[in-house]
Scaffold this active site. Structure first.
Site, PDB file in Angstrom:
ATOM      1  N   ASP A  67      33.709  21.073  79.400  1.00 20.28           N
ATOM      2  CA  ASP A  67      34.108  20.133  78.355  1.00 20.28           C
ATOM      3  C   ASP A  67      35.102  19.118  78.903  1.00 20.28           C
ATOM      4  O   ASP A  67      36.194  19.477  79.345  1.00 20.28           O
ATOM      5  CB  ASP A  67      34.749  20.898  77.191  1.00 20.28           C
ATOM      6  CG  ASP A  67      35.231  19.975  76.081  1.00 20.28           C
ATOM      7  OD1 ASP A  67      34.503  19.828  75.080  1.00 20.28           O
ATOM      8  OD2 ASP A  67      36.326  19.408  76.204  1.00 20.28           O
ATOM      9  N   TYR A  84      40.307  11.778  79.175  1.00 20.19           N
ATOM     10  CA  TYR A  84      40.875  12.667  80.191  1.00 20.19           C
ATOM     11  C   TYR A  84      40.931  11.990  81.560  1.00 20.19           C
ATOM     12  O   TYR A  84      41.675  12.432  82.441  1.00 20.19           O
ATOM     13  CB  TYR A  84      40.058  13.958  80.327  1.00 20.19           C
ATOM     14  CG  TYR A  84      39.994  14.823  79.097  1.00 20.19           C
ATOM     15  CD1 TYR A  84      40.756  14.551  77.965  1.00 20.19           C
ATOM     16  CD2 TYR A  84      39.152  15.931  79.061  1.00 20.19           C
ATOM     17  CE1 TYR A  84      40.669  15.355  76.841  1.00 20.19           C
ATOM     18  CE2 TYR A  84      39.075  16.742  77.943  1.00 20.19           C
ATOM     19  CZ  TYR A  84      39.821  16.454  76.830  1.00 20.19           C
ATOM     20  OH  TYR A  84      39.729  17.236  75.718  1.00 20.19           O
ATOM     21  N   LYS A 105      33.389  12.989  75.165  1.00 18.98           N
ATOM     22  CA  LYS A 105      33.803  12.474  73.860  1.00 18.98           C
ATOM     23  C   LYS A 105      34.128  10.988  73.948  1.00 18.98           C
ATOM     24  O   LYS A 105      34.615  10.516  74.979  1.00 18.98           O
ATOM     25  CB  LYS A 105      35.045  13.223  73.359  1.00 18.98           C
ATOM     26  CG  LYS A 105      34.984  14.727  73.525  1.00 18.98           C
ATOM     27  CD  LYS A 105      36.296  15.407  73.160  1.00 18.98           C
ATOM     28  CE  LYS A 105      36.306  16.863  73.573  1.00 18.98           C
ATOM     29  NZ  LYS A 105      36.509  17.073  75.005  1.00 18.98           N
ATOM     30  N   HIS A 155      36.035  11.866  69.146  1.00 20.11           N
ATOM     31  CA  HIS A 155      37.230  12.603  69.558  1.00 20.11           C
ATOM     32  C   HIS A 155      38.235  12.805  68.421  1.00 20.11           C
ATOM     33  O   HIS A 155      38.810  13.893  68.285  1.00 20.11           O
ATOM     34  CB  HIS A 155      37.900  11.888  70.735  1.00 20.11           C
ATOM     35  CG  HIS A 155      38.666  12.798  71.630  1.00 20.11           C
ATOM     36  ND1 HIS A 155      38.810  12.595  72.979  1.00 20.11           N
ATOM     37  CD2 HIS A 155      39.340  13.949  71.380  1.00 20.11           C
ATOM     38  CE1 HIS A 155      39.526  13.569  73.513  1.00 20.11           C
ATOM     39  NE2 HIS A 155      39.875  14.401  72.561  1.00 20.11           N
TER      40      HIS A 155
END
Length: 276
Positions: free
Chosen positions: A49, A54, A79, A112
């Site tokens: 994931d 990120y 996401k 998200h």
């Protein structure tokens, strides 16, 4: 009975999703995240994931390419971030994520956060991506019951997954019940409360009965609640520990004792009050 790392839950569109996966929030892009992904897959993990925000999709993609396991045996989630929400911008963001990952498709694409005034159009974009076949399943993250009711009412499309903060300090029982009733798979991010629950007197005592750590007890509690869980780590020993949760079953009284730790306490932001 969820009895092995290879066990999966069947989502509401028929896609199989592993019960346990690896989360890579705050894992450094490049060699660090690539090696973590490869280590996890070597140990039997099949679900990874990540997210655009990120900043490590490129490294995740590298790990996937170098892991030696066929792509169709893996389950990859990413996401769309808040600043990219909206119909056309979400489609562009998906293309960018796919390029960074170096993949032809992702298994699960999530909204998200429920950005006010945008998440409906973002959800419509995800339904388009799903129909195009470039996403095997679509879902949301950090959605409360009223957000879910909104997108279902407005689009008629029920998310396959809702990934939320979920741990013994934040048990979210009404949300869990709603998702089960609607056929939405709840998934836990920050299952160990960002490290706050790696040790706790109640969890330590329960763990001692089974020869398990507090962290393992929590991850098992997730599974027995019917919640997919994706603990984050970069160390191989912790990857092994997190996966060693399939040889015991918490008793009903232990489950109740863990439930009783609830404080409705968030470590992350409130989905009804965030500004990013």
């Amino acid at each position: 009975m969820i009895a092995s790392l290879s066990d999966t839950t069947r989502l509401n569109n028929g896609v199989n999703m592993p019960w346990l996966g690896l989360g890579v929030w705050k894992v450094e892009n490049g060699g660090t995240v690539a090696q973590t992904v490869k280590s996890a897959i070597r140990l039997g993990y099949r679900s990874i994931d990540t997210a655009a925000v990120y900043g490590n999709e490129t490294g995740v993609g590298q790990g996937i390419r170098e892991c030696g396991v066929p792509r169709d045996e893996l389950f990859i989630t990413t996401k769309v971030w808040n600043s990219e929400q909206g119909y056309d911008s979400t489609l562009a963001a998906f293309d960018a994520s796919l390029e960074k990952l170096g993949l032809d498709y992702v298994d699960l694409y999530l909204v998200h956060w429920p950005v006010k005034g945008k998440y409906l159009e973002t959800w419509r974009a995800l339904t388009h991506l799903y129909k195009s076949g470039r996403v095997k399943a679509i879902g949301v993250s950090n959605f409360q019951i009223h957000h879910l009711e909104d997108i279902i009412r407005e689009t008629g499309v029920i998310p396959a997954v809702n990934q939320v903060e979920f741990h013994p300090y934040l048990t979210q029982k009404p949300l869990l019940a709603f998702c089960k009733d609607q056929g939405i798979q709840l998934e836990a991010w920050s299952p160990l409360a960002q490290g706050a629950l790696t040790s706790h007197p109640v969890l330590d005592e329960i763990g001692a009965k089974y020869g398990k750590s507090a962290s393992q007890v929590i991850l098992r509690w997730d599974l027995q609640n019917g919640v997919v869980t994706i603990p984050k780590t970069v160390t191989e020993s912790r990857l092994k520990e997190n996966a060693d949760i399939f040889d015991f079953v918490l008793s009903p009284s232990d489950m109740e004792a863990i439930d009783a730790l609830n404080r409705n306490e968030r470590k992350g932001s409130d989905p009804d009050n965030f500004n990013f």
